[in-house]
Design a protein around this motif. Structure first.
Motif, short mmCIF file in Angstrom:
data_model
loop_
_atom_site.label_atom_id
_atom_site.label_comp_id
_atom_site.label_asym_id
_atom_site.label_seq_id
_atom_site.Cartn_x
_atom_site.Cartn_y
_atom_site.Cartn_z
N VAL A 118 61.34 44.25 53.67
CA VAL A 118 61.51 45.04 52.45
C VAL A 118 60.76 46.37 52.57
CG1 VAL A 118 61.01 45.15 49.98
CG2 VAL A 118 61.84 43.03 50.97
N LEU A 119 59.53 46.31 53.06
CA LEU A 119 58.74 47.53 53.22
C LEU A 119 59.37 48.48 54.23
CD1 LEU A 119 55.12 46.03 53.23
CD2 LEU A 119 56.25 47.26 51.37
N ARG A 120 59.95 47.93 55.28
CA ARG A 120 60.60 48.77 56.28
C ARG A 120 61.84 49.44 55.69
NH1 ARG A 120 60.82 45.19 60.05
NH2 ARG A 120 58.83 45.76 60.93
N ALA A 121 62.56 48.72 54.84
CA ALA A 121 63.75 49.29 54.20
C ALA A 121 63.38 50.44 53.27
CB ALA A 121 64.50 48.20 53.44
N THR A 122 62.33 50.27 52.46
CA THR A 122 61.92 51.34 51.55
C THR A 122 61.34 52.52 52.32
OG1 THR A 122 59.79 50.23 51.23
CG2 THR A 122 61.52 49.81 49.60
N LYS A 123 60.68 52.24 53.45
CA LYS A 123 60.15 53.34 54.27
C LYS A 123 61.29 54.18 54.83
CE LYS A 123 57.52 54.21 58.49
NZ LYS A 123 56.83 53.58 59.65
N ASP A 124 62.33 53.53 55.31
CA ASP A 124 63.49 54.27 55.84
C ASP A 124 64.19 55.06 54.73
OD1 ASP A 124 62.94 53.22 58.31
OD2 ASP A 124 64.42 51.61 58.18
N LEU A 125 64.27 54.46 53.54
CA LEU A 125 64.88 55.16 52.41
C LEU A 125 64.05 56.40 52.05
CD1 LEU A 125 66.84 55.45 50.03
CD2 LEU A 125 65.41 53.84 48.75
N LYS A 126 62.75 56.25 52.02
CA LYS A 126 61.88 57.39 51.69
C LYS A 126 62.03 58.51 52.71
CE LYS A 126 57.44 56.65 51.88
NZ LYS A 126 56.08 56.17 51.50
N GLN A 127 62.11 58.13 53.98
CA GLN A 127 62.27 59.14 55.03
C GLN A 127 63.59 59.90 54.88
OE1 GLN A 127 59.96 59.99 57.55
NE2 GLN A 127 61.41 61.68 57.63
N GLU A 128 64.65 59.16 54.54
CA GLU A 128 65.95 59.80 54.36
C GLU A 128 65.95 60.73 53.15
OE1 GLU A 128 69.63 61.13 54.93
OE2 GLU A 128 68.46 59.91 56.32
N LEU A 129 65.28 60.34 52.09
CA LEU A 129 65.17 61.20 50.91
C LEU A 129 64.40 62.48 51.24
CD1 LEU A 129 64.37 58.44 48.27
CD2 LEU A 129 66.51 59.70 48.47
N GLN A 130 63.34 62.34 52.03
CA GLN A 130 62.59 63.52 52.44
C GLN A 130 63.46 64.46 53.26
OE1 GLN A 130 59.13 62.20 54.57
NE2 GLN A 130 57.96 61.72 52.73
N ASP A 131 64.20 63.90 54.22
CA ASP A 131 65.07 64.73 55.06
C ASP A 131 66.12 65.44 54.22
OD1 ASP A 131 63.63 63.81 57.19
OD2 ASP A 131 65.12 62.31 57.82
N THR A 132 66.68 64.73 53.24
CA THR A 132 67.71 65.33 52.38
C THR A 132 67.16 66.50 51.59
OG1 THR A 132 68.80 63.16 52.17
CG2 THR A 132 69.37 64.85 50.54
N ALA A 133 66.03 66.29 50.95
CA ALA A 133 65.44 67.35 50.12
C ALA A 133 65.03 68.56 50.96
CB ALA A 133 64.24 66.80 49.35
N LEU A 134 64.42 68.32 52.12
CA LEU A 134 63.97 69.42 52.95
C LEU A 134 65.15 70.19 53.56
CD1 LEU A 134 60.91 67.76 54.73
CD2 LEU A 134 60.90 69.40 52.85
N ASP A 135 66.19 69.47 53.99
CA ASP A 135 67.39 70.15 54.51
C ASP A 135 68.06 70.98 53.42
OD1 ASP A 135 66.90 68.99 56.91
OD2 ASP A 135 68.50 67.49 56.79
N HIS A 136 68.11 70.41 52.22
CA HIS A 136 68.70 71.09 51.07
C HIS A 136 67.96 72.40 50.79
CE1 HIS A 136 70.25 72.09 47.27
NE2 HIS A 136 69.78 71.10 46.52
N THR A 137 66.64 72.34 50.77
CA THR A 137 65.85 73.53 50.45
C THR A 137 65.87 74.52 51.61
OG1 THR A 137 64.40 72.04 49.22
CG2 THR A 137 63.64 74.29 49.53
N HIS A 138 65.89 74.03 52.84
CA HIS A 138 65.96 74.92 53.99
C HIS A 138 67.23 75.77 53.94
CE1 HIS A 138 65.21 76.36 58.06
NE2 HIS A 138 66.46 76.05 58.37
N GLU A 139 68.32 75.15 53.57
CA GLU A 139 69.59 75.88 53.41
C GLU A 139 69.46 76.91 52.30
OE1 GLU A 139 73.54 76.96 54.11
OE2 GLU A 139 72.15 75.76 55.30
N LEU A 140 68.75 76.55 51.25
CA LEU A 140 68.57 77.47 50.12
C LEU A 140 67.73 78.68 50.52
CD1 LEU A 140 68.98 77.92 47.06
CD2 LEU A 140 66.83 76.72 46.69
N LEU A 141 66.71 78.49 51.34
CA LEU A 141 65.87 79.60 51.79
C LEU A 141 66.69 80.63 52.57
CD1 LEU A 141 62.58 77.83 52.88
CD2 LEU A 141 63.19 78.77 50.68
#
Length: 655
Positions: free
Chosen positions: A430-453
């Motif tokens: 369970v902890l590994r699944a939430t860790k992977d989800l958190k990492q994917e959310l971070q990548d999504t937000a940072l990629d989104h903002t990088h495109e915005l910059l």
């Protein structure tokens, strides 16, 4: 009150001032996470009487630490009989120094009480207690000659502990009462600024406005000084961030208030200019209410809303929206916090064995995560690949949690009382699944903002809007306004996602405020452009447009700063994990599997190695002894204190 023996800070960040030996009546005082907590128990087994005095400012804590060090020295000195005459005289000197410092300190407290009638009685009482306790401590530190003519201290530790406890609590009360005077001053100047702001809004003409603005400016300078000092003094990171935001809003809004008001007086019939002006007043009132909220530590001001309603002849609904905005800024609904809360509950299941109450908690916590991920999956700017991965990780987390539930039900049916290997494996999954989800959310937000910059550098929509406004081309302006609205929504969406993945309270509060400000000023930039388009020859309208465009650019810079800060934190976390995982490990797959050739050492090198080996052996023996001492049954108190610590405050039961 210079300390002679510094209290050591333990792994929890708290300062254990003293504790008695195993056979004595216990008094444990812990200076922890902004609170003085005193837990006492007399030898007859009486009830505990906790005393908790919350400390919210650094200045009070720094004032208390030297006193803590001194009385710690005195109490520890009573642990064992002291035979050295030099040590006894030193203790006498410390006791006299403590009493002298306390007498000097309470004289200042009494002077403060004389100038502030509302705290006079409480302050005098606290000063009296402190003065008495200081005198008692000096008496307890005194020494007398015995029958043989040798100096000896006859005071026992229990009396010293009680006197020190009284002194520490009374001095803390004096400091907290003095702090209420500072709070009162800050609230008073905040209220004066609020009244001046109301006077500005009700000004009938520009002459009256200029006169009121002059007074408003001087009061704002005073408020800026007081709030700046308070911000630097606050211990809580969230409160410091909120105060910084309020001060920034007031600073940035002052020039916009001036220019938008000038346009309103020049063109009173223009609806867009009135919207500009009203929005700035609303932003500044929200900032003032936030200052009140932080200063009073989470209390919303009904009085300020009442003053605002009466003096502006507006409906209370408008003022209540200011309070609601403040409450919204206080709440933290980020995905990072939701995932952390869920993971904490999962960790606890090792002890609860996934009982029915915790199954419900886990389900609700995971539902909260899924609800917040919709901000990512529903965003029009999230790529298809990221959206699919997020949904996949969400499904995986739910499946792993269901597997954990099934193991919990099995444990219930078998009446098992200890965790099993299957339970541990399910928890890790369970902890590994939430860790992977958190990492994917971070990548999504940072990629989104990088495109915005990149769009920040390429998009000239603001200059196009400005050109259309100056030429009076309203049709072209409306065409560009639609593009700007879409662009503004993109920036707001990026800021919202950054707030979800921010790992610090400061960044969460800042990003939430920036998102709210972007929403407000996207509309106000358009209003300032429309005002210029209606009056293209008006210099005041052009000046107002420049000010609002500058504000928009500042907010975009804030988004960039937040993105860089979060990226740096994520990068640092990855680097730390990479370094940790790259440590050499012995064994078949490790870097030490290859045999090493023996090397001959000369006599000097052999002597150095022997000396280091001896020192290491001595250190190891000390560590083993310390570990055994702290793991023994005599130190159950410390174990239990760690287990039941909540929000940095220890509630300790001793049997």
């Amino acid at each position: 009150m210079g300390g002679q023996e510094k209290a050591g800070e333990n792994e929890t960040g708290s300062f254990p001032l003293w504790k008695s030996g195993s056979g004595d009546p216990l008094c444990l005082i812990i200076f922890s996470m902004g609170r003085i907590c005193c837990i006492t128990q007399d030898g007859s087994g009486g009830k505990h009487e906790p005393l908790s005095l919350e400390i919210r400012t650094k200045s009070i804590e720094k004032t208390l630490v030297p006193l803590v060090n001194q009385i710690t020295t005195l109490v520890n000195a009573k642990e064992k009989p002291i035979k050295s005459e030099k040590t006894l005289r030193a203790i006498v000197h410390v006791g006299q120094a403590v009493n002298f410092a306390v007498q000097k300190f309470v004289s200042v407290g009494e002077a403060i009480a004389d100038d502030n009638c509302e705290i006079k009685s409480d302050m005098y009482e606290a000063c009296k207690d402190a003065r008495t306790a200081g005198s008692i401590i000096e008496q307890l530190c005194d020494v007398k000659a015995d029958e043989c003519g040798q100096l000896r201290s006859y005071a026992d530790k229990n009396n010293m502990v009680r006197a020190a406890r009284t002194l520490l609590s009374s001095v803390t009360r004096v400091l907290l009462l003095a702090d209420t005077v500072v709070v009162k001053q800050l609230i008073a100047i905040k209220d004066r600024v609020s009244i001046s702001l109301n006077r500005l809004e009700l000004a009938a003409n520009f002459t009256e406005f200029v006169k009121a603005f002059s007074q408003f400016g001087s009061e704002m300078v005073e408020l800026a000084h007081l709030t700046g000092d308070r911000q630097n003094d606050l211990k809580d990171e969230r409160r410091r961030s909120q105060m910084a935001i309020a001060r920034q809003i007031l600073e940035r809004s002052t020039m916009m208030l001036l220019t938008s008001s000038k346009v309103c007086f020049r063109h009173p019939e223009c609806i867009a200019s009135r919207d500009n002006r009203n929005a700035i007043f609303h932003q500044m009132r929200q900032a003032l209410e936030l200052i009140n909220f932080v200063t009073k530590d989470g209390m919303l001001s009904e009085l300020s809303a009442d003053i605002s309603s009466v003096q502006n002849n507006r409906s209370p609904h408008h003022d209540m929206s200011v309070l609601l905005c403040t409450e919204e800024l206080e709440q933290s609904n980020s995905l990072y916090n939701a995932i952390k809360h869920f993971e904490d509950i999962v960790e606890i299941t090792r002890m609860t064995l996934v009982g029915p109450p915790y199954r419900e908690k886990l389900k609700n916590a995971l539902d909260g995560i899924m609800e917040r991920t919709q901000d990512f999956t529903d965003s029009a700017y999230t790529s298809h690949a990221h959206r699919e991965k997020i949904l996949l990780f969400c499904d995986r987390a739910r499946l792993e949690l269901n597997q954990l539930f099934r193991i919990g039900v099995t444990l219930d049916q078998s009446e098992c009382t200890s965790p099993t290997e299957d339970l541990e494996a399910a928890i890790l999954q369970v902890l590994r699944a939430t860790k992977d989800l958190k990492q994917e959310l971070q990548d999504t937000a940072l990629d989104h903002t990088h495109e915005l910059l990149r769009l920040f550098e390429e998009t000239d929509i603001l200059s196009y809007m400005k050109t259309s406004s100056l030429s009076g081309d309203q049709d072209r302006l409306e065409e560009y306004s639609e593009k700007f609205t879409e662009y503004a929504e993109h920036v707001q969406d990026a800021c919202k996602l950054l707030q979800h993945i921010a790992s610090t309270e400061c960044t969460q509060v800042t990003s939430k405020n920036v998102e709210s400000s972007l929403k407000v000023f996207a509309t106000q930039v358009l209003n300032s452009c429309r005002t210029v388009a209606l009056h293209p020859m008006c210099e005041i309208s052009k000046e107002n447009l420049e000010v609002f465009i500058e504000m928009w650019n500042l907010l975009c810079q804030d988004v960039t700063s937040i993105y860089k800060e979060i990226s740096e934190l994520c990068r640092r976390d990855i680097q730390y994990k990479t370094v940790y995982m790259s440590l050499p490990r012995p064994g078949k797959h490790g870097t030490t599997s290859k045999s090493l050739k023996p090397v001959k050492l000369d006599v000097e090198e052999q002597a150095k190695i022997a000396k280091l080996g001896l020192e290491m052996k001595l250190l190891t023996s000390e560590i083993d002894a310390e570990t055994e001492r702290w793991s023994s049954s005599e130190n159950d108190l410390c174990k239990r204190a760690r287990e039941v610590c909540l929000d940095g405050i220890f509630y300790v039961s001793v049997y």
